[in-house]
Design a protein around this motif. Structure first.
Motif, PDB file in Angstrom:
ATOM      1  N   ASN A 223       2.942   7.390  30.787  1.00  0.00           N
ATOM      2  CA  ASN A 223       4.045   7.218  29.828  1.00  0.00           C
ATOM      3  C   ASN A 223       4.833   5.928  30.023  1.00  0.00           C
ATOM      4  OD1 ASN A 223       3.326   9.435  28.478  1.00  0.00           O
ATOM      5  ND2 ASN A 223       4.843  10.802  29.417  1.00  0.00           N
ATOM      6  N   PRO A 224       5.356   5.679  31.247  1.00  0.00           N
ATOM      7  CA  PRO A 224       6.100   4.420  31.396  1.00  0.00           C
ATOM      8  C   PRO A 224       5.211   3.187  31.212  1.00  0.00           C
ATOM      9  CG  PRO A 224       5.928   5.578  33.506  1.00  0.00           C
ATOM     10  CD  PRO A 224       5.432   6.507  32.463  1.00  0.00           C
ATOM     11  N   PHE A 225       3.958   3.270  31.621  1.00  0.00           N
ATOM     12  CA  PHE A 225       3.060   2.112  31.473  1.00  0.00           C
ATOM     13  C   PHE A 225       2.838   1.829  29.995  1.00  0.00           C
ATOM     14  CE2 PHE A 225       0.052  -0.469  34.036  1.00  0.00           C
ATOM     15  CZ  PHE A 225      -0.447  -1.227  32.987  1.00  0.00           C
ATOM     16  N   GLU A 226       2.530   2.893  29.255  1.00  0.00           N
ATOM     17  CA  GLU A 226       2.246   2.752  27.824  1.00  0.00           C
ATOM     18  C   GLU A 226       3.480   2.186  27.104  1.00  0.00           C
ATOM     19  OE1 GLU A 226       3.076   3.665  24.080  1.00  0.00           O
ATOM     20  OE2 GLU A 226       3.778   5.241  25.456  1.00  0.00           O
ATOM     21  N   ARG A 227       4.655   2.689  27.497  1.00  0.00           N
ATOM     22  CA  ARG A 227       5.871   2.201  26.839  1.00  0.00           C
ATOM     23  C   ARG A 227       6.153   0.742  27.196  1.00  0.00           C
ATOM     24  NH1 ARG A 227      10.196   5.333  28.447  1.00  0.00           N
ATOM     25  NH2 ARG A 227       8.804   6.978  29.139  1.00  0.00           N
ATOM     26  N   ALA A 228       5.819   0.394  28.434  1.00  0.00           N
ATOM     27  CA  ALA A 228       5.991  -1.006  28.845  1.00  0.00           C
ATOM     28  C   ALA A 228       5.077  -1.903  28.013  1.00  0.00           C
ATOM     29  CB  ALA A 228       5.678  -1.155  30.332  1.00  0.00           C
ATOM     30  N   MET A 229       3.878  -1.406  27.691  1.00  0.00           N
ATOM     31  CA  MET A 229       2.981  -2.196  26.832  1.00  0.00           C
ATOM     32  C   MET A 229       3.542  -2.282  25.416  1.00  0.00           C
ATOM     33  SD  MET A 229      -0.892  -1.167  28.007  1.00  0.00           S
ATOM     34  CE  MET A 229      -1.695  -2.227  26.811  1.00  0.00           C
ATOM     35  N   ASP A 230       4.049  -1.152  24.899  1.00  0.00           N
ATOM     36  CA  ASP A 230       4.631  -1.136  23.542  1.00  0.00           C
ATOM     37  C   ASP A 230       5.721  -2.198  23.397  1.00  0.00           C
ATOM     38  OD1 ASP A 230       3.079   1.003  22.953  1.00  0.00           O
ATOM     39  OD2 ASP A 230       4.692   2.493  22.982  1.00  0.00           O
ATOM     40  N   GLU A 231       6.519  -2.304  24.450  1.00  0.00           N
ATOM     41  CA  GLU A 231       7.676  -3.208  24.361  1.00  0.00           C
ATOM     42  C   GLU A 231       7.380  -4.598  24.895  1.00  0.00           C
ATOM     43  OE1 GLU A 231      11.130  -1.316  26.024  1.00  0.00           O
ATOM     44  OE2 GLU A 231      10.714   0.533  24.929  1.00  0.00           O
ATOM     45  N   SER A 232       6.102  -4.882  25.121  1.00  0.00           N
ATOM     46  CA  SER A 232       5.701  -6.182  25.688  1.00  0.00           C
ATOM     47  C   SER A 232       6.439  -6.460  26.994  1.00  0.00           C
ATOM     48  CB  SER A 232       5.974  -7.329  24.707  1.00  0.00           C
ATOM     49  OG  SER A 232       4.896  -7.445  23.836  1.00  0.00           O
ATOM     50  N   HIS A 233       6.778  -5.370  27.690  1.00  0.00           N
ATOM     51  CA  HIS A 233       7.427  -5.513  28.987  1.00  0.00           C
ATOM     52  C   HIS A 233       6.343  -5.752  30.044  1.00  0.00           C
ATOM     53  CE1 HIS A 233      10.826  -5.113  31.612  1.00  0.00           C
ATOM     54  NE2 HIS A 233      10.255  -4.159  32.315  1.00  0.00           N
ATOM     55  N   MET A 257      -6.351   5.355  30.951  1.00  0.00           N
ATOM     56  CA  MET A 257      -5.168   5.732  31.739  1.00  0.00           C
ATOM     57  C   MET A 257      -3.869   5.137  31.204  1.00  0.00           C
ATOM     58  SD  MET A 257      -5.624   5.886  35.821  1.00  0.00           S
ATOM     59  CE  MET A 257      -6.643   4.478  35.986  1.00  0.00           C
ATOM     60  N   HIS A 258      -3.915   3.854  30.825  1.00  0.00           N
ATOM     61  CA  HIS A 258      -2.656   3.161  30.538  1.00  0.00           C
ATOM     62  C   HIS A 258      -2.390   2.849  29.063  1.00  0.00           C
ATOM     63  CE1 HIS A 258      -2.796   2.731  34.785  1.00  0.00           C
ATOM     64  NE2 HIS A 258      -3.632   1.697  34.818  1.00  0.00           N
ATOM     65  N   PHE A 259      -3.454   2.552  28.292  1.00  0.00           N
ATOM     66  CA  PHE A 259      -3.222   2.062  26.928  1.00  0.00           C
ATOM     67  C   PHE A 259      -2.652   3.180  26.036  1.00  0.00           C
ATOM     68  CE2 PHE A 259      -6.360  -1.787  26.713  1.00  0.00           C
ATOM     69  CZ  PHE A 259      -5.891  -2.238  27.932  1.00  0.00           C
ATOM     70  N   PRO A 260      -1.868   2.804  25.026  1.00  0.00           N
ATOM     71  CA  PRO A 260      -1.267   3.835  24.150  1.00  0.00           C
ATOM     72  C   PRO A 260      -2.305   4.604  23.341  1.00  0.00           C
ATOM     73  CG  PRO A 260      -0.785   1.613  23.353  1.00  0.00           C
ATOM     74  CD  PRO A 260      -1.421   1.453  24.689  1.00  0.00           C
ATOM     75  N   SER A 261      -2.029   5.890  23.129  1.00  0.00           N
ATOM     76  CA  SER A 261      -2.855   6.697  22.221  1.00  0.00           C
ATOM     77  C   SER A 261      -2.268   6.523  20.817  1.00  0.00           C
ATOM     78  CB  SER A 261      -2.783   8.165  22.637  1.00  0.00           C
ATOM     79  OG  SER A 261      -1.622   8.757  22.071  1.00  0.00           O
ATOM     80  N   PRO A 262      -2.956   7.018  19.778  1.00  0.00           N
ATOM     81  CA  PRO A 262      -2.400   6.901  18.423  1.00  0.00           C
ATOM     82  C   PRO A 262      -1.065   7.615  18.254  1.00  0.00           C
ATOM     83  CG  PRO A 262      -4.730   7.393  18.338  1.00  0.00           C
ATOM     84  CD  PRO A 262      -4.322   7.547  19.771  1.00  0.00           C
ATOM     85  N   GLU A 264       1.203   7.458  20.401  1.00  0.00           N
ATOM     86  CA  GLU A 264       2.186   6.553  21.002  1.00  0.00           C
ATOM     87  C   GLU A 264       2.084   5.216  20.262  1.00  0.00           C
ATOM     88  OE1 GLU A 264       1.287   8.724  25.262  1.00  0.00           O
ATOM     89  OE2 GLU A 264       0.140   6.982  24.637  1.00  0.00           O
ATOM     90  N   GLY A 265       2.071   4.141  20.974  1.00  0.00           N
ATOM     91  CA  GLY A 265       1.973   2.844  20.302  1.00  0.00           C
ATOM     92  C   GLY A 265       3.180   2.624  19.421  1.00  0.00           C
ATOM     93  N   ASN A 266       3.201   1.522  18.741  1.00  0.00           N
ATOM     94  CA  ASN A 266       4.364   1.203  17.906  1.00  0.00           C
ATOM     95  C   ASN A 266       4.165   1.634  16.463  1.00  0.00           C
ATOM     96  OD1 ASN A 266       5.916   0.122  19.970  1.00  0.00           O
ATOM     97  ND2 ASN A 266       4.895  -1.862  19.810  1.00  0.00           N
ATOM     98  N   LEU A 267       5.274   1.794  15.739  1.00  0.00           N
ATOM     99  CA  LEU A 267       5.207   2.192  14.332  1.00  0.00           C
ATOM    100  C   LEU A 267       4.427   1.177  13.525  1.00  0.00           C
ATOM    101  CD1 LEU A 267       8.791   3.399  13.426  1.00  0.00           C
ATOM    102  CD2 LEU A 267       6.740   4.768  13.798  1.00  0.00           C
ATOM    103  N   ARG A 268       3.678   1.678  12.560  1.00  0.00           N
ATOM    104  CA  ARG A 268       2.903   0.806  11.684  1.00  0.00           C
ATOM    105  C   ARG A 268       3.777   0.254  10.573  1.00  0.00           C
ATOM    106  NH1 ARG A 268      -1.971   0.731  14.045  1.00  0.00           N
ATOM    107  NH2 ARG A 268      -1.140   1.423  16.017  1.00  0.00           N
ATOM    108  N   PRO A 269       3.596  -1.000  10.202  1.00  0.00           N
ATOM    109  CA  PRO A 269       4.433  -1.539   9.125  1.00  0.00           C
ATOM    110  C   PRO A 269       3.965  -1.088   7.742  1.00  0.00           C
ATOM    111  CG  PRO A 269       2.969  -3.240   9.958  1.00  0.00           C
ATOM    112  CD  PRO A 269       2.686  -1.994  10.761  1.00  0.00           C
TER     113      PRO A 269
END
Ligand SMILES: Nc1nc2c(ncn2[C@@H]2O[C@H](COP(=O)(O)OP(=O)(O)OP(=O)(O)O)[C@@H](O)[C@H]2O)c(=O)[nH]1
Ligand SMILES: [Mg+2]
Length: 694
Positions: A223-233, A257-262, A264-269
């Motif tokens: 979870n924290p890893f995926e969110r860090a990727m979402d936020e380009s952290h 293990m780390h990449f976002p699932s559908p 998660e990830g960021n909202l689609r435009p």
């Protein structure tokens, strides 16, 4: 039911500069996961991803391809995109289909222009990114350490290795799961601490414990890893050698293990609403990938399968799609049944019962379905559409002439199909020059189109298309024409007086007309010309403007004021006023300091820093204005300039010769500007109006 649910899906788009080894990586992942029991290779044409004839011949990807594999209870969809700068449109088109963009960098040649462009394009779409440094077998440990620094310099300190090569590039060691161990450069301990420091910041609880000296359970950090990727952290860096299958299983592990699932990830435009400009009700959706919600799928790729014909590849963003579903395309009120839905594995398509939310699938033979269409099953979603993607402009043109007579229709059909599949390709028949013109991003792009035609048995000759100049005026003037014909019975009579004035192309009317600036003003008083003939005068003026007066190119940025004339109660006809309007306009135009306008393009050239001088020198010699130079880091620099299109029609080969093949560029239309007198006189001297006397 598929063997996996939405949260177990990972969608990854593999991009990066040509030759970085993207296709080799995908082939290696497919084999390592057991999806295929033999190896695929671009070297001998057995690649699972580069299967098209042209791709095998050229040993480069030309189209995107969709593949999948299962790893440790997860479904991984991989999209392999081409890396040539000319073909980058195929990579951009797939951005809406994935949660993560993995940019592959060739360890031996460093950060190249397409990798840089795709890092930016993914960031612009708010997509999590990862960097894969491939071909590590061709690089020393010191050079790899140096490359990591360059990557961080170019893309930010958030780029952090999560594994490191060890044993002289014989393997990679995971630096999140391991807090110590052997590596070829840096230390596992330091890199472990660095990445942990970064991801615990995503979770206050975790951070508190971590600062209190408690080591987290590394396997539970999704979870924290995926969110860090979402936020380009965090932009994780992974090392691979696709040729010798080093780091491949570790890459699959990291994806699951780390990449976002559908979910998660960021909202689609995705947007709702109509029209362009300021949409009041524009808003992104706030919930995605729920299988219980109405269907929403987006077509990101259209292709032609040699056996089943047209295929549309889509990503399901919400709900699910089955062959039996009754669905709508965008605004259409007519529902369609898709019949069969497939999973793709390169050239193979395997029929499945359903495509669940978050997954990627394909459908065959739906002629009404097009690139960028939205499929749904609820009229509330009629107007949902994706925020437009930014594609490179189709600035490079070629005129094509069929070798066999009568091939025009066939060529048109094929070009229409290609344009439907490729958002960066367009074609048209030029009204002025009557040439069949194809436009693409660059020379290689159009060469691929011509080879595709050749495969269908169509041979063409090519030449650079004529430049689309424009005509305008620089001062005010007056024009007059009396059209009078008396042939036997009824005559024709019409007389027109008009004024013309230059119209600023920044004028709102000019902009409304797509920059073609034209305003027609009726100032006729006292019925000298009856109102019913005014449209005919305007038609005549239009005709003259379309065909040009001094060089045969369309006229723009002009105001025409018709203020007087004469009519005849019997002989006045529309045709007479049309002709009088046309010739009065031509009369005025010739007296108004006519000028030829030429297209100016903006150029963005990327090349090694030491080539800056030759590039700017060459562009200045081409009547170019250098607008700026930028040092990009990683030894690369960028020059931006504005140059007349006529000077850079062959820029691909010109740049190649001044940089020894190390430069790339993008070109975009900027505006029209008056051409210098020597060019204007060369273009206008050869021109004569077809019928001087009407
Ligand atoms: N030594 C070595 N060669 C590699 C590696 N990965 C790929 N190659 C070779 O590099 C060449 C290009 O590989 P591709 O996988 O086709 O590269 P790509 O990134 O897909 O290139 P485009 O499709 O043109 O964008 C091929 O000859 C591969 O065999 C690697 O890790 N090590
Ligand atoms: Mg490839």
């Amino acid at each position: 039911m598929p063997a996996y649910s939405t949260d177990q899906i990972r969608n990854v788009l593999i991009v990066g500069h040509a030759g970085a080894g993207k296709t080799s990586l995908v082939d290696a992942m497919i084999f390592a996961s057991g999806a295929k029991n033999h190896k695929g290779s671009t070297a001998d044409g057995s690649s699972f991803s580069d299967f098209e004839k042209l791709e095998i011949e050229h040993r480069h990807s030309i189209y995107s391809s969709v593949l999948h594999c299962d790893h440790k209870g997860h479904r991984i969809n991989l999209i392999d995109a081409p890396g040539s700068p000319d073909l980058v449109g195929a990579a951009i088109a797939c951005l809406p289909a994935v949660e993560t963009v993995a940019v592959v960098i060739n360890a031996a040649s460093g950060i190249e222009v397409v990798s840089r462009k795709m890092m930016e394009a993914a960031k612009d779409r708010n997509l999590p990114r990862a960097i894969i440094v491939n071909r590590i077998d061709q690089c020393s440990a010191a050079a790899l350490a140096n490359l990591v620094e360059k990557i961080r310099e170019a893309f930010g300190a958030e780029c952090l290795p999560i594994n490191l090569p060890f044993g002289g590039n014989q393997g990679v060691v995971d630096c999140l799961l391991n807090s110590d161990g052997k590596s070829d450069f840096d230390t596992v301990k330091r890199v472990h601490a660095q990445i942990l420091d970064q991801i615990v910041e995503m979770d206050d609880n975790l951070l508190e414990k971590y600062l209190g000296g408690e080591e987290p359970d590394y396997k539970a950090l999704h979870n924290p890893f995926e969110r860090a990727m979402d936020e380009s952290h965090v932009i994780p860096i992974l090392f691979t050698d696709a040729k010798n299958a080093v780091g491949i299983v570790e890459l699959l592990d990291a994806i699951t293990m780390h990449f976002p699932s559908p979910l998660e990830g960021n909202l689609r435009p995705f947007l709702t609403g109509e029209g362009d400009g300021d949409k009041v009700n524009e808003r992104p959706f706030d919930y995605w990938n729920d299988p219980a919600k109405p269907l929403l799928a987006h077509v990101f790729k259209v292709t032609t399968d040699p056996f089943i014909g047209k295929m549309c590849v889509f990503r399901v963003h919400q709900g699910k799609l089955t062959g039996q579903s009754q669905v709508y395309i965008g605004h259409s009120k007519k529902s369609i049944k898709l019949g069969h839905v497939f999973h793709l594995q390169g050239k193979e398509h395997n029929e499945v019962n359903e495509i669940v939310a978050g997954d990627i699938g394909a459908v065959a033979k739906i002629e009404d379905l097009h690139f960028n269409d939205v499929l749904h099953d609820d009229h509330a979603l009629d107007s949902v559409h994706l925020k437009p993607l930014t594609f490179p402009n189709a600035m490079f043109g070629l005129a094509i002439i069929p070798k066999a007579r009568g091939d025009e229709v066939k060529i048109g059909q094929h070009l229409t199909k290609i344009a439907e599949e490729d958002p960066t390709f367009i074609w048209h028949v030029d009204k002025q020059t009557h040439e069949l013109v194809i436009n693409g991003v660059g020379e290689l792009h159009l060469r691929m189109v011509l080879e595709r035609l050749a495969q269908r048995g169509i041979a063409v000759e090519t030449k650079p298309p004529k430049i689309s100049y424009r005509e305008t005026i620089l001062s005010n003037s007056e024009g007059h024409h009396r059209h009078k014909k008396q042939t036997g019975g009824a005559g024709q009579f019409g007389e027109v007086f008009l004024r013309i004035e230059p119209l600023d192309s920044q004028n709102p009317v000019a902009t409304r007309n797509g920059g073609r600036g034209f305003e027609f003003v009726d100032e006729i008083f006292g019925g000298t010309i009856p109102g019913q003939f005014v449209p005919a005068i305007q038609k005549g003026v239009h005709e003259a403007m379309e065909h040009g007066v001094i060089a045969g190119f369309p006229v723009q940025d002009i105001r025409v004021i018709v203020y007087d004339g004469k009519h005849h109660p019997v002989d006045s006809k529309e045709v007479a006023f049309k002709s009088a309007g046309k010739w009065a306009f031509i009369d005025a135009f010739r007296k108004a300091r006519p000028a030829l306008l030429e297209p100016i393009v903006s150029l963005e050239v990327t090349a090694p820093e030491d080539k800056l001088g030759v590039i700017t020198g060459d562009l200045s010699g081409k009547r170019g204005r250098i607008m700026g130079t930028d040092i990009l880091g990683g030894g690369q620099a960028k020059v931006t300039a504005e140059v007349p299109l006529a000077e850079v029609m062959q820029y691909q080969s010109q740049l190649k010769s001044v940089t020894g093949g190390q430069g790339t560029f993008v070109m975009d239309f900027a505006r029209y500007e008056p051409a210098p007198p020597n060019i204007a006189s060369r273009v206008t001297s050869a021109f004569k109006l077809a019928e001087e006397v009407d």
